[in-house]
Design a protein around this motif. Structure first.
Motif, PDB file in Angstrom:
ATOM      1  N   UNK A  84       0.878  -1.305  -0.020  1.00  0.00           N
ATOM      2  CA  UNK A  84       0.027  -0.044   0.001  1.00  0.00           C
ATOM      3  C   UNK A  84       0.940   1.320   0.065  1.00  0.00           C
ATOM      4  N   UNK A  85       1.907   1.387  -0.863  1.00  0.00           N
ATOM      5  CA  UNK A  85       2.656   2.389  -0.996  1.00  0.00           C
ATOM      6  C   UNK A  85       2.072   3.445  -2.256  1.00  0.00           C
ATOM      7  N   UNK A  86       2.009   4.484  -1.980  1.00  0.00           N
ATOM      8  CA  UNK A  86       1.610   5.599  -2.813  1.00  0.00           C
ATOM      9  C   UNK A  86       2.448   6.727  -3.148  1.00  0.00           C
ATOM     10  N   UNK A  87       2.917   7.007  -4.235  1.00  0.00           N
ATOM     11  CA  UNK A  87       3.800   7.975  -4.694  1.00  0.00           C
ATOM     12  C   UNK A  87       3.251   8.985  -5.909  1.00  0.00           C
ATOM     13  N   UNK A  88       2.912  10.264  -5.456  1.00  0.00           N
ATOM     14  CA  UNK A  88       2.534  10.915  -6.558  1.00  0.00           C
ATOM     15  C   UNK A  88       3.355  12.235  -6.814  1.00  0.00           C
ATOM     16  N   UNK A  89       3.256  12.892  -8.070  1.00  0.00           N
ATOM     17  CA  UNK A  89       4.048  13.870  -8.614  1.00  0.00           C
ATOM     18  C   UNK A  89       3.398  14.911  -9.525  1.00  0.00           C
ATOM     19  N   UNK A  90       3.175  16.024  -9.316  1.00  0.00           N
ATOM     20  CA  UNK A  90       2.752  17.021 -10.116  1.00  0.00           C
ATOM     21  C   UNK A  90       3.969  17.946 -10.761  1.00  0.00           C
ATOM     22  N   UNK A  91       3.945  18.027 -11.689  1.00  0.00           N
ATOM     23  CA  UNK A  91       5.027  19.057 -12.158  1.00  0.00           C
ATOM     24  C   UNK A  91       4.586  19.753 -13.302  1.00  0.00           C
ATOM     25  N   UNK A  92       4.856  21.249 -12.900  1.00  0.00           N
ATOM     26  CA  UNK A  92       4.323  22.275 -14.110  1.00  0.00           C
ATOM     27  C   UNK A  92       5.681  23.314 -14.066  1.00  0.00           C
ATOM     28  N   UNK A  93       6.234  23.059 -15.412  1.00  0.00           N
ATOM     29  CA  UNK A  93       7.427  23.784 -15.652  1.00  0.00           C
ATOM     30  C   UNK A  93       8.120  22.847 -16.617  1.00  0.00           C
ATOM     31  N   UNK A 105       5.594  -0.494   4.592  1.00  0.00           N
ATOM     32  CA  UNK A 105       4.125  -0.595   4.090  1.00  0.00           C
ATOM     33  C   UNK A 105       3.454   0.782   4.518  1.00  0.00           C
ATOM     34  N   UNK A 106       2.309   1.045   3.514  1.00  0.00           N
ATOM     35  CA  UNK A 106       1.332   2.109   4.034  1.00  0.00           C
ATOM     36  C   UNK A 106       2.106   3.516   4.029  1.00  0.00           C
ATOM     37  N   UNK A 107       2.912   3.767   3.169  1.00  0.00           N
ATOM     38  CA  UNK A 107       3.780   4.946   2.982  1.00  0.00           C
ATOM     39  C   UNK A 107       2.997   5.823   1.748  1.00  0.00           C
ATOM     40  N   UNK A 108       2.872   7.118   1.989  1.00  0.00           N
ATOM     41  CA  UNK A 108       2.458   8.023   1.159  1.00  0.00           C
ATOM     42  C   UNK A 108       3.391   9.221   0.958  1.00  0.00           C
ATOM     43  N   UNK A 109       3.529   9.477  -0.336  1.00  0.00           N
ATOM     44  CA  UNK A 109       4.470  10.391  -0.698  1.00  0.00           C
ATOM     45  C   UNK A 109       4.102  11.315  -1.962  1.00  0.00           C
ATOM     46  N   UNK A 110       3.859  12.664  -1.591  1.00  0.00           N
ATOM     47  CA  UNK A 110       3.472  13.675  -2.839  1.00  0.00           C
ATOM     48  C   UNK A 110       4.286  14.781  -2.788  1.00  0.00           C
ATOM     49  N   UNK A 111       4.716  14.973  -4.117  1.00  0.00           N
ATOM     50  CA  UNK A 111       5.589  16.011  -4.610  1.00  0.00           C
ATOM     51  C   UNK A 111       4.954  17.053  -5.587  1.00  0.00           C
ATOM     52  N   UNK A 112       4.772  18.281  -5.370  1.00  0.00           N
ATOM     53  CA  UNK A 112       4.153  18.939  -6.193  1.00  0.00           C
ATOM     54  C   UNK A 112       5.296  20.318  -6.555  1.00  0.00           C
ATOM     55  N   UNK A 127       7.196   2.098   8.139  1.00  0.00           N
ATOM     56  CA  UNK A 127       5.979   1.889   7.991  1.00  0.00           C
ATOM     57  C   UNK A 127       5.096   3.254   8.292  1.00  0.00           C
ATOM     58  N   UNK A 128       4.139   3.584   7.425  1.00  0.00           N
ATOM     59  CA  UNK A 128       3.115   4.422   7.988  1.00  0.00           C
ATOM     60  C   UNK A 128       3.753   5.834   7.998  1.00  0.00           C
ATOM     61  N   UNK A 129       4.446   6.017   7.064  1.00  0.00           N
ATOM     62  CA  UNK A 129       5.098   7.454   6.737  1.00  0.00           C
ATOM     63  C   UNK A 129       4.499   8.423   5.731  1.00  0.00           C
ATOM     64  N   UNK A 130       4.446   9.615   6.023  1.00  0.00           N
ATOM     65  CA  UNK A 130       3.727  10.541   4.995  1.00  0.00           C
ATOM     66  C   UNK A 130       4.476  11.779   4.819  1.00  0.00           C
ATOM     67  N   UNK A 131       4.477  12.188   3.575  1.00  0.00           N
ATOM     68  CA  UNK A 131       5.185  13.332   3.304  1.00  0.00           C
ATOM     69  C   UNK A 131       4.729  14.203   2.150  1.00  0.00           C
ATOM     70  N   UNK A 132       4.547  15.451   2.269  1.00  0.00           N
ATOM     71  CA  UNK A 132       3.993  16.417   1.518  1.00  0.00           C
ATOM     72  C   UNK A 132       5.070  17.453   0.980  1.00  0.00           C
ATOM     73  N   UNK A 133       5.438  17.651  -0.173  1.00  0.00           N
ATOM     74  CA  UNK A 133       6.425  18.653  -0.586  1.00  0.00           C
ATOM     75  C   UNK A 133       5.919  19.416  -1.742  1.00  0.00           C
ATOM     76  N   UNK A 134       5.834  20.832  -1.570  1.00  0.00           N
ATOM     77  CA  UNK A 134       5.428  21.614  -2.572  1.00  0.00           C
ATOM     78  C   UNK A 134       6.649  22.811  -2.966  1.00  0.00           C
ATOM     79  N   UNK A 135       7.150  22.593  -4.157  1.00  0.00           N
ATOM     80  CA  UNK A 135       7.854  23.804  -4.346  1.00  0.00           C
ATOM     81  C   UNK A 135       7.112  24.692  -5.474  1.00  0.00           C
TER      82      UNK A 135
END
Length: 170
Positions: A84-93, A105-112, A127-135
């Motif tokens: 249940x790992x989830x990695x998401x990326x939004x790139x504009x540029x 297990x059960x890690x979420x990572x989001x980068x914008x 396990x059970x780690x969360x991160x949200x990073x926005x530049x």
């Protein structure tokens, strides 16, 4: 030695060009109409042929009824497993790079990233780690997020301010 033309030779050439133009058949100088010609009023069309086509039964296609299921994205497919790992990326540029490495297990990572030439890396080892990073509005930044087992969630905004300063909000 430059060659100059007299007025009479120019006049002769102009007359020759006109003579060639008038020697062409009249249909070569006409353009086709841009409009589609219509039927003249009062023209009769036999309806019998159209009626026979309308009486032909349409073929019936029977399919078993199945519920619609949306196609799964790679993120959703990864969530079905036990990790249940989830990695998401939004790139504009332009020329942005993002790397997500997750172990556990059960890690979420989001980068914008909204900007250019930025690099972001997220390493989650636990396990059970969360991160949200926005530049936001940045250019040429290299940011790394390292989360070992038991670390707190990382929520970070890095933005370029109008005065040129850098805002880092955690």
């Amino acid at each position: 030695m430059p060659i100059s033309m007299t007025l009479t030779s120019k006049t002769v050439r102009a007359y020759l060009a006109l003579a060639v133009l008038f020697a062409l058949p009249p249909s070569a100088a006409e353009a086709e109409s841009a409009y589609i010609s219509q039927m003249a009023s009062g023209t009769a069309v036999p309806v019998q042929a159209a009626a026979t086509l309308l009486n032909v039964p349409a073929p019936t296609i029977t399919r078993p009824h199945a519920a619609y299921t949306a196609p799964q994205t790679p993120e959703a497919a990864a969530m079905r497993g036990t990790g249940q790992n989830l990695a998401q990326t939004l790139q504009v540029g332009t020329n942005n790079q993002a790397l997500h490495v997750q172990a556990g297990i059960n890690n979420d990572s989001t980068v914008g990233m909204i900007g250019s030439q930025n690099r972001a890396g997220v390493l989650q080892a636990g396990d059970n780690l969360r991160s949200n990073l926005v530049l936001l509005g940045t250019q040429g930044l290299n940011v790394g997020v390292i989360q070992p087992q038991g670390s707190a969630p990382v929520n970070m905004l890095i933005a370029r301010l109008p005065n040129g300063g850098l805002l880092i909000k955690r």
